[in-house]
Structure formats: C-alpha cells, structure tokens
Design a protein around this motif. Structure first.
Motif, PDB file in Angstrom:
ATOM      1  N   GLN A 173     -32.710 -33.035 -24.577  1.00  0.00           N
ATOM      2  CA  GLN A 173     -32.301 -32.715 -25.721  1.00  0.00           C
ATOM      3  C   GLN A 173     -30.585 -33.089 -25.540  1.00  0.00           C
ATOM      4  OE1 GLN A 173     -33.206 -28.899 -27.423  1.00  0.00           O
ATOM      5  NE2 GLN A 173     -32.656 -29.754 -29.195  1.00  0.00           N
ATOM      6  N   GLU A 174     -30.093 -32.413 -24.417  1.00  0.00           N
ATOM      7  CA  GLU A 174     -28.534 -32.382 -24.463  1.00  0.00           C
ATOM      8  C   GLU A 174     -28.160 -33.896 -24.381  1.00  0.00           C
ATOM      9  OE1 GLU A 174     -27.745 -29.888 -21.043  1.00  0.00           O
ATOM     10  OE2 GLU A 174     -28.183 -28.161 -21.899  1.00  0.00           O
ATOM     11  N   ARG A 175     -28.691 -34.531 -23.483  1.00  0.00           N
ATOM     12  CA  ARG A 175     -28.485 -35.974 -23.216  1.00  0.00           C
ATOM     13  C   ARG A 175     -28.481 -36.736 -24.577  1.00  0.00           C
ATOM     14  NH1 ARG A 175     -31.241 -37.368 -17.560  1.00  0.00           N
ATOM     15  NH2 ARG A 175     -29.804 -35.983 -16.250  1.00  0.00           N
TER      16      ARG A 175
ATOM     17  N   TYR B  93     -25.689 -39.465 -29.397  1.00  0.00           N
ATOM     18  CA  TYR B  93     -25.433 -39.617 -31.005  1.00  0.00           C
ATOM     19  C   TYR B  93     -24.039 -39.214 -31.119  1.00  0.00           C
ATOM     20  CZ  TYR B  93     -30.357 -40.433 -31.891  1.00  0.00           C
ATOM     21  OH  TYR B  93     -31.759 -40.905 -31.836  1.00  0.00           O
ATOM     22  N   GLN B  94     -23.535 -38.413 -30.390  1.00  0.00           N
ATOM     23  CA  GLN B  94     -21.964 -37.978 -30.599  1.00  0.00           C
ATOM     24  C   GLN B  94     -21.165 -39.048 -29.946  1.00  0.00           C
ATOM     25  OE1 GLN B  94     -21.909 -34.250 -28.415  1.00  0.00           O
ATOM     26  NE2 GLN B  94     -22.251 -33.166 -30.222  1.00  0.00           N
TER      27      GLN B  94
ATOM     28  N   GLU C 242     -11.007 -42.731 -30.415  1.00  0.00           N
ATOM     29  CA  GLU C 242     -11.696 -41.518 -29.757  1.00  0.00           C
ATOM     30  C   GLU C 242     -12.242 -42.031 -28.526  1.00  0.00           C
ATOM     31  OE1 GLU C 242     -12.913 -38.269 -33.275  1.00  0.00           O
ATOM     32  OE2 GLU C 242     -14.320 -40.035 -33.087  1.00  0.00           O
ATOM     33  N   LEU C 243     -13.050 -43.169 -28.501  1.00  0.00           N
ATOM     34  CA  LEU C 243     -13.535 -43.530 -27.393  1.00  0.00           C
ATOM     35  C   LEU C 243     -12.341 -44.045 -26.337  1.00  0.00           C
ATOM     36  CD1 LEU C 243     -16.375 -45.793 -28.835  1.00  0.00           C
ATOM     37  CD2 LEU C 243     -16.859 -43.646 -27.612  1.00  0.00           C
TER      38      LEU C 243
ATOM     39  N   GLU D 199     -19.562 -50.277 -23.876  1.00  0.00           N
ATOM     40  CA  GLU D 199     -20.124 -49.316 -23.253  1.00  0.00           C
ATOM     41  C   GLU D 199     -21.431 -48.489 -23.510  1.00  0.00           C
ATOM     42  OE1 GLU D 199     -17.201 -48.535 -19.316  1.00  0.00           O
ATOM     43  OE2 GLU D 199     -16.706 -47.729 -21.434  1.00  0.00           O
ATOM     44  N   ILE D 200     -20.729 -47.653 -24.571  1.00  0.00           N
ATOM     45  CA  ILE D 200     -21.750 -47.039 -25.698  1.00  0.00           C
ATOM     46  C   ILE D 200     -23.239 -47.622 -26.068  1.00  0.00           C
ATOM     47  CG2 ILE D 200     -21.976 -45.399 -27.625  1.00  0.00           C
ATOM     48  CD1 ILE D 200     -19.850 -44.478 -25.237  1.00  0.00           C
TER      49      ILE D 200
END
Length: 55
Positions: free
Chosen positions: A17-19, A24-25, A33-34, A43-44
């Motif tokens: 869940q954390e991952r 999503y963030q 921001e990236l 990469e994302i």
C-alpha cells in the motif's frame, strides 16, 4: 505460528500500500518537482508500467 504468519501478511500488505501510494504521488508531480527530486518523467512512466510482481 499463526500470529507470526498473520503479522507477516499484514506487513506485506502495508508495504504494498505504501509503495502504491508513492507511485501515485510521483505520477502526480510536475516536471519541476521531479527535477528537484532528481527524477525524470520517463523514469516515473517506466516504473508505473512495470508489472507489480516484479517491483
């Protein structure tokens, strides 16, 4: 033994869940921001396309 298995399962679910939340963030971040984080959009996008079982 059952309690240990239950705790292990809960830990795995919490980590997944954390991952998922982190992915999503990252996907919602702007280019600026990236760049501040030292990451690129490609990469994302690569990370988001990877099958979950291989992450």
């Amino acid at each position: 033994m059952v309690i240990r298995a239950w705790r292990t399962l809960m830990d795995i679910m919490r980590i997944r869940q954390e991952r998922s939340r982190a992915r999503y963030q990252l996907a919602a971040m702007t280019e600026r921001e990236l760049l501040d984080c030292g990451m690129s959009r490609s990469e994302i996008e690569y990370e988001l396309r990877r099958p979950r079982r291989r992450r």
